[in-house]
Design a protein around this motif. Sequence first.
Motif, PDB file in Angstrom:
ATOM      1  N   VAL A 220       3.730  18.815 -33.643  1.00 45.86           N
ATOM      2  CA  VAL A 220       3.577  18.479 -35.063  1.00 45.86           C
ATOM      3  C   VAL A 220       3.526  16.972 -35.285  1.00 45.86           C
ATOM      4  O   VAL A 220       3.152  16.512 -36.368  1.00 45.86           O
ATOM      5  CB  VAL A 220       4.712  19.089 -35.911  1.00 45.86           C
ATOM      6  CG1 VAL A 220       4.673  20.605 -35.844  1.00 45.86           C
ATOM      7  CG2 VAL A 220       6.075  18.577 -35.439  1.00 45.86           C
ATOM      8  N   HIS A 221       3.925  16.211 -34.264  1.00 44.16           N
ATOM      9  CA  HIS A 221       3.894  14.751 -34.357  1.00 44.16           C
ATOM     10  C   HIS A 221       2.669  14.165 -33.654  1.00 44.16           C
ATOM     11  O   HIS A 221       2.610  12.954 -33.430  1.00 44.16           O
ATOM     12  CB  HIS A 221       5.161  14.146 -33.767  1.00 44.16           C
ATOM     13  CG  HIS A 221       6.411  14.519 -34.508  1.00 44.16           C
ATOM     14  ND1 HIS A 221       6.830  13.863 -35.647  1.00 44.16           N
ATOM     15  CD2 HIS A 221       7.318  15.500 -34.285  1.00 44.16           C
ATOM     16  CE1 HIS A 221       7.946  14.414 -36.088  1.00 44.16           C
ATOM     17  NE2 HIS A 221       8.270  15.405 -35.277  1.00 44.16           N
ATOM     18  N   GLY A 222       1.735  15.035 -33.281  1.00 45.56           N
ATOM     19  CA  GLY A 222       0.502  14.530 -32.693  1.00 45.56           C
ATOM     20  C   GLY A 222       0.535  14.394 -31.185  1.00 45.56           C
ATOM     21  O   GLY A 222      -0.200  13.567 -30.618  1.00 45.56           O
ATOM     22  N   ARG A 223       1.361  15.189 -30.507  1.00 44.51           N
ATOM     23  CA  ARG A 223       1.411  15.113 -29.040  1.00 44.51           C
ATOM     24  C   ARG A 223       0.004  15.278 -28.461  1.00 44.51           C
ATOM     25  O   ARG A 223      -0.744  16.145 -28.874  1.00 44.51           O
ATOM     26  CB  ARG A 223       2.330  16.201 -28.486  1.00 44.51           C
ATOM     27  CG  ARG A 223       2.495  16.167 -26.972  1.00 44.51           C
ATOM     28  CD  ARG A 223       3.481  17.221 -26.508  1.00 44.51           C
ATOM     29  NE  ARG A 223       2.939  18.570 -26.667  1.00 44.51           N
ATOM     30  CZ  ARG A 223       2.734  19.415 -25.651  1.00 44.51           C
ATOM     31  NH1 ARG A 223       3.010  19.037 -24.428  1.00 44.51           N
ATOM     32  NH2 ARG A 223       2.262  20.622 -25.875  1.00 44.51           N
ATOM     33  N   ASN A 224      -0.317  14.407 -27.497  1.00 47.64           N
ATOM     34  CA  ASN A 224      -1.606  14.399 -26.796  1.00 47.64           C
ATOM     35  C   ASN A 224      -2.767  13.890 -27.650  1.00 47.64           C
ATOM     36  O   ASN A 224      -3.929  13.978 -27.235  1.00 47.64           O
ATOM     37  CB  ASN A 224      -1.957  15.789 -26.247  1.00 47.64           C
ATOM     38  CG  ASN A 224      -0.978  16.242 -25.184  1.00 47.64           C
ATOM     39  OD1 ASN A 224      -0.435  15.429 -24.443  1.00 47.64           O
ATOM     40  ND2 ASN A 224      -0.749  17.546 -25.103  1.00 47.64           N
ATOM     41  N   ASP A 225      -2.464  13.346 -28.818  1.00 46.47           N
ATOM     42  CA  ASP A 225      -3.508  12.785 -29.678  1.00 46.47           C
ATOM     43  C   ASP A 225      -3.476  11.255 -29.575  1.00 46.47           C
ATOM     44  O   ASP A 225      -2.541  10.619 -30.074  1.00 46.47           O
ATOM     45  CB  ASP A 225      -3.283  13.214 -31.128  1.00 46.47           C
ATOM     46  CG  ASP A 225      -4.417  12.762 -32.049  1.00 46.47           C
ATOM     47  OD1 ASP A 225      -5.248  11.947 -31.619  1.00 46.47           O
ATOM     48  OD2 ASP A 225      -4.451  13.232 -33.200  1.00 46.47           O
ATOM     49  N   PRO A 226      -4.471  10.642 -28.932  1.00 48.92           N
ATOM     50  CA  PRO A 226      -4.471   9.177 -28.774  1.00 48.92           C
ATOM     51  C   PRO A 226      -4.455   8.424 -30.102  1.00 48.92           C
ATOM     52  O   PRO A 226      -4.086   7.246 -30.141  1.00 48.92           O
ATOM     53  CB  PRO A 226      -5.778   8.915 -28.005  1.00 48.92           C
ATOM     54  CG  PRO A 226      -6.104  10.208 -27.336  1.00 48.92           C
ATOM     55  CD  PRO A 226      -5.628  11.268 -28.284  1.00 48.92           C
ATOM     56  N   GLU A 227      -4.849   9.097 -31.186  1.00 45.02           N
ATOM     57  CA  GLU A 227      -4.891   8.447 -32.494  1.00 45.02           C
ATOM     58  C   GLU A 227      -3.538   8.473 -33.209  1.00 45.02           C
ATOM     59  O   GLU A 227      -3.386   7.881 -34.274  1.00 45.02           O
ATOM     60  CB  GLU A 227      -5.942   9.135 -33.380  1.00 45.02           C
ATOM     61  CG  GLU A 227      -7.349   9.146 -32.793  1.00 45.02           C
ATOM     62  CD  GLU A 227      -7.880   7.739 -32.581  1.00 45.02           C
ATOM     63  OE1 GLU A 227      -7.595   6.870 -33.439  1.00 45.02           O
ATOM     64  OE2 GLU A 227      -8.559   7.506 -31.567  1.00 45.02           O
ATOM     65  N   ARG A 228      -2.563   9.178 -32.630  1.00 49.28           N
ATOM     66  CA  ARG A 228      -1.260   9.316 -33.304  1.00 49.28           C
ATOM     67  C   ARG A 228      -0.107   8.885 -32.392  1.00 49.28           C
ATOM     68  O   ARG A 228       0.943   9.506 -32.364  1.00 49.28           O
ATOM     69  CB  ARG A 228      -1.071  10.760 -33.764  1.00 49.28           C
ATOM     70  CG  ARG A 228      -2.099  11.226 -34.791  1.00 49.28           C
ATOM     71  CD  ARG A 228      -1.783  12.613 -35.286  1.00 49.28           C
ATOM     72  NE  ARG A 228      -0.486  12.671 -35.964  1.00 49.28           N
ATOM     73  CZ  ARG A 228       0.101  13.807 -36.367  1.00 49.28           C
ATOM     74  NH1 ARG A 228      -0.498  14.973 -36.144  1.00 49.28           N
ATOM     75  NH2 ARG A 228       1.273  13.781 -36.979  1.00 49.28           N
ATOM     76  N   VAL A 229      -0.306   7.829 -31.661  1.00 44.68           N
ATOM     77  CA  VAL A 229       0.700   7.355 -30.710  1.00 44.68           C
ATOM     78  C   VAL A 229       2.033   7.078 -31.390  1.00 44.68           C
ATOM     79  O   VAL A 229       3.095   7.486 -30.902  1.00 44.68           O
ATOM     80  CB  VAL A 229       0.193   6.096 -29.974  1.00 44.68           C
ATOM     81  CG1 VAL A 229       1.352   5.409 -29.238  1.00 44.68           C
ATOM     82  CG2 VAL A 229      -0.898   6.472 -28.981  1.00 44.68           C
ATOM     83  N   GLU A 230       2.002   6.395 -32.531  1.00 45.05           N
ATOM     84  CA  GLU A 230       3.256   6.021 -33.187  1.00 45.05           C
ATOM     85  C   GLU A 230       3.964   7.239 -33.778  1.00 45.05           C
ATOM     86  O   GLU A 230       5.202   7.327 -33.755  1.00 45.05           O
ATOM     87  CB  GLU A 230       2.994   4.966 -34.261  1.00 45.05           C
ATOM     88  CG  GLU A 230       2.527   3.627 -33.694  1.00 45.05           C
ATOM     89  CD  GLU A 230       3.488   3.074 -32.635  1.00 45.05           C
ATOM     90  OE1 GLU A 230       4.717   3.150 -32.835  1.00 45.05           O
ATOM     91  OE2 GLU A 230       2.991   2.596 -31.595  1.00 45.05           O
ATOM     92  N   ASP A 231       3.218   8.182 -34.311  1.00 48.17           N
ATOM     93  CA  ASP A 231       3.835   9.423 -34.806  1.00 48.17           C
ATOM     94  C   ASP A 231       4.481  10.193 -33.664  1.00 48.17           C
ATOM     95  O   ASP A 231       5.600  10.706 -33.796  1.00 48.17           O
ATOM     96  CB  ASP A 231       2.779  10.304 -35.484  1.00 48.17           C
ATOM     97  CG  ASP A 231       2.293   9.735 -36.808  1.00 48.17           C
ATOM     98  OD1 ASP A 231       2.997   8.871 -37.359  1.00 48.17           O
ATOM     99  OD2 ASP A 231       1.224  10.162 -37.270  1.00 48.17           O
ATOM    100  N   TRP A 232       3.754  10.269 -32.569  1.00 42.02           N
ATOM    101  CA  TRP A 232       4.248  10.955 -31.372  1.00 42.02           C
ATOM    102  C   TRP A 232       5.535  10.283 -30.889  1.00 42.02           C
ATOM    103  O   TRP A 232       6.528  10.955 -30.588  1.00 42.02           O
ATOM    104  CB  TRP A 232       3.142  10.901 -30.323  1.00 42.02           C
ATOM    105  CG  TRP A 232       3.399  11.612 -29.031  1.00 42.02           C
ATOM    106  CD1 TRP A 232       4.516  12.298 -28.646  1.00 42.02           C
ATOM    107  CD2 TRP A 232       2.478  11.711 -27.938  1.00 42.02           C
ATOM    108  NE1 TRP A 232       4.367  12.808 -27.377  1.00 42.02           N
ATOM    109  CE2 TRP A 232       3.108  12.463 -26.931  1.00 42.02           C
ATOM    110  CE3 TRP A 232       1.187  11.224 -27.705  1.00 42.02           C
ATOM    111  CZ2 TRP A 232       2.494  12.738 -25.701  1.00 42.02           C
ATOM    112  CZ3 TRP A 232       0.574  11.503 -26.502  1.00 42.02           C
ATOM    113  CH2 TRP A 232       1.214  12.253 -25.516  1.00 42.02           C
ATOM    114  N   ALA A 233       5.524   8.963 -30.835  1.00 42.76           N
ATOM    115  CA  ALA A 233       6.703   8.225 -30.382  1.00 42.76           C
ATOM    116  C   ALA A 233       7.886   8.426 -31.323  1.00 42.76           C
ATOM    117  O   ALA A 233       9.026   8.605 -30.881  1.00 42.76           O
ATOM    118  CB  ALA A 233       6.372   6.741 -30.254  1.00 42.76           C
ATOM    119  N   GLN A 234       7.623   8.396 -32.625  1.00 43.09           N
ATOM    120  CA  GLN A 234       8.703   8.575 -33.595  1.00 43.09           C
ATOM    121  C   GLN A 234       9.358   9.954 -33.432  1.00 43.09           C
ATOM    122  O   GLN A 234      10.576  10.086 -33.485  1.00 43.09           O
ATOM    123  CB  GLN A 234       8.169   8.412 -35.014  1.00 43.09           C
ATOM    124  CG  GLN A 234       9.246   8.531 -36.084  1.00 43.09           C
ATOM    125  CD  GLN A 234       8.714   8.275 -37.482  1.00 43.09           C
ATOM    126  OE1 GLN A 234       7.536   7.951 -37.657  1.00 43.09           O
ATOM    127  NE2 GLN A 234       9.576   8.412 -38.477  1.00 43.09           N
TER     128      GLN A 234
END
Length: 314
Positions: free
Chosen positions: A84-98
């Motif tokens: 839901v935080h964009g795992r594996n999506d290069p465009e959502r690195v910061e969401d994934w990290a958060q």
Amino acid sequence: MGACGSYLGQRRKSMAGNADISPVAVVRETAPPSSSSSSASVPPEALLNPTESAVLASMMDRLRGTAATEYLCVQVLRSSDLDVHGRNDPERVEDWAQGGVGLVRGILQWRADNNIDGLADEQLPKADVFAEMWPDVVQGEDAFGRPVHWQRVAQIPAERMLKEFTTEEVIRLHAQATEVCRNRCLDKCAREGLPFVGQLEVLDLTGFGMQHLGPKFYRLIRAVMDVDLTKYDGMMQAMVVINTPWIFSRMWSLLGPLLQEETKAKIFLCDERASAERLRQLGVQLDDRPPSILLLGAPEPSARIAESSLKRRI
């Protein structure tokens, strides 16, 4: 590895339901490296792609000043809970990290609240009785250098364990062996400069029977699984289940839905011959089983912990 014949076909229908526990898929994801490979000793989970590296850097920056480690961050950043935080999506690195930071903080709080650091070498009350009921040993390595975590869970006398141990005691004693594995993984990472290494789990279900299907015992096993899946998520890189009786299908019908599809894909559940072959492909022989797994009974807890501690230092 090829298919396991009619035995696997029947077993998969009865045990997996809609889950695809495919030995072909497992081999494709975790096949041992060839001798000609230049990175033969590097487990695939130790290799980060550019997006994962960016997420890791962001997580470590956000967690500066905490007890967070690179190992824990890599373990967490691949969790399917982060979809839901964009795992594996290069465009959502910061969401994934958060999202990953939130999981790490939760694990760190659990470790602090339960005094998990140092647990691997702690002498726990009733550890000798527990070791006899639930043989659980960390011994050897697979072809990737992962520690092998052997368990003979079907030897557990369900009624007796429920009488003599609380759920909290069982979780802590089980977590002790997992911490031994984790420390072995950390040692390999430190020696070889790797960010992450997982473990191979081997579960022997010899003796699994009706006593293990009761609702109270199921709740106990589920509580243990909840800790494994939330606090040690990602550590299990492969699991081979051996000596699986048909009656286990009832337990699997309850436990299987608790697992993410990515976790199920790491589990090899088949007949004894095929499971032994799968272990051989992973560089492990059934003859490598520790005495407490091969035979009834278990070593003294002090010997168990000392053996595991020694192997961590080698």
